[in-house]
Design an enzyme around this catalytic site. Sequence first.
Site, PDB file in Angstrom:
ATOM      1  N   PHE A 178       2.599   1.699  -6.366  1.00 58.37           N
ATOM      2  CA  PHE A 178       2.177   2.162  -7.683  1.00 58.37           C
ATOM      3  C   PHE A 178       3.366   2.238  -8.629  1.00 58.37           C
ATOM      4  O   PHE A 178       4.438   2.739  -8.250  1.00 58.37           O
ATOM      5  CB  PHE A 178       1.591   3.580  -7.608  1.00 58.37           C
ATOM      6  CG  PHE A 178       0.339   3.732  -6.807  1.00 58.37           C
ATOM      7  CD1 PHE A 178      -0.908   3.590  -7.392  1.00 58.37           C
ATOM      8  CD2 PHE A 178       0.399   4.050  -5.460  1.00 58.37           C
ATOM      9  CE1 PHE A 178      -2.066   3.762  -6.658  1.00 58.37           C
ATOM     10  CE2 PHE A 178      -0.747   4.230  -4.709  1.00 58.37           C
ATOM     11  CZ  PHE A 178      -1.993   4.084  -5.320  1.00 58.37           C
ATOM     12  N   ASP A 179       3.167   1.810  -9.859  1.00 60.18           N
ATOM     13  CA  ASP A 179       4.030   2.234 -10.956  1.00 60.18           C
ATOM     14  C   ASP A 179       3.688   3.697 -11.255  1.00 60.18           C
ATOM     15  O   ASP A 179       2.658   4.215 -10.797  1.00 60.18           O
ATOM     16  CB  ASP A 179       3.771   1.337 -12.163  1.00 60.18           C
ATOM     17  CG  ASP A 179       4.646   1.676 -13.358  1.00 60.18           C
ATOM     18  OD1 ASP A 179       5.763   2.197 -13.167  1.00 60.18           O
ATOM     19  OD2 ASP A 179       4.196   1.433 -14.495  1.00 60.18           O
TER      20      ASP A 179
END
Length: 333
Positions: A178-179
């Site tokens: 995930f960002d």
Amino acid sequence: MIESTENRLIKGVLVAAYELANRLVIGIASSALFDLVESDAVFQDEGEERYRAYQAEHLGDTLRPGVAFPFIRRLLSLNDLSEEDNPLVEVIVLSRNDPDTGLRVMRSIETYELPISRAIFMQGRSPYKFMPALNMSLFLSANAGDVREAVSQGLPAGHVLGEPYEDDTSDRDLRISFDFDGVLATDESEQVYKTGGIEGFRAHEVLNAAVPHDAGPLKEFLASINRIQQREEEERQKDADYRIRLHVSLVTARNAPAHERALMSLKSWGVTVNDAFFLGGIDKGEIMKVLKPHIFFDDQEGHLASTSRTTPSVHVPFGKLNEQSPPEAPTKS
């Protein structure tokens, strides 16, 4: 006949209703699960009637895996941690196909022995509006327009990018990346960066280091993933030979000192990641070549242009930075 939310009568037999509340529920468009390039070309070039005929002619031809196929296959494999009639993960097809043209999708699912038995087919319309009713924490599609509409309604959705890749079926792990900003958190700090530059952003994050970010569109998805990780840990406590399969990483352009607020926010939300990469502008694509996640979520198309060359990547069109993108031509999904 009166039907309760807990049970219902089917042919005179009282059976328990199938509850979704305590499961990880994913909505998947056929365009994300399978490679529909040829089918969509027929739809775009020759129209819907020819598309319908094409799908009927190729009903017995199994569709090739799409960008999200390895992610979905691995996610569903984690149901071996639960009882057969009470799975941890439920995947439901949400498709613009009508029921007839959707037959090829369901037959392909059966051929690959994916445990997906539920589907919604709505001719020419996206069923994303049913996400809340189905307790979905994520909807994946190759139709950018459908994804943008879902996100605009406050629903967690992502547009799959890149080409399908050859999956290593001997690898049983599932790696999810995930960002942070615009994905797990809102885009508040990205807006500060846009107006104040890097120095303004860093000053803002240091000043607010003890203030948790507001949760973004995929925070609840991560929370559901964490619950499966907890189940894996319970299994390891019982069986020393059990090998953890599900791994989560944070891959963000933040670096020190802005990393602290991100970590504190995760803790305050009650979610965790196994690994964190604070890259400070280093190309995420180079990291992905080594990390090799089965799916990566980011809100910035610039980052994904690099990662999608080698990694199944998902654009989450959330926040101010994503408000001015052009619409995509309609597709069947």
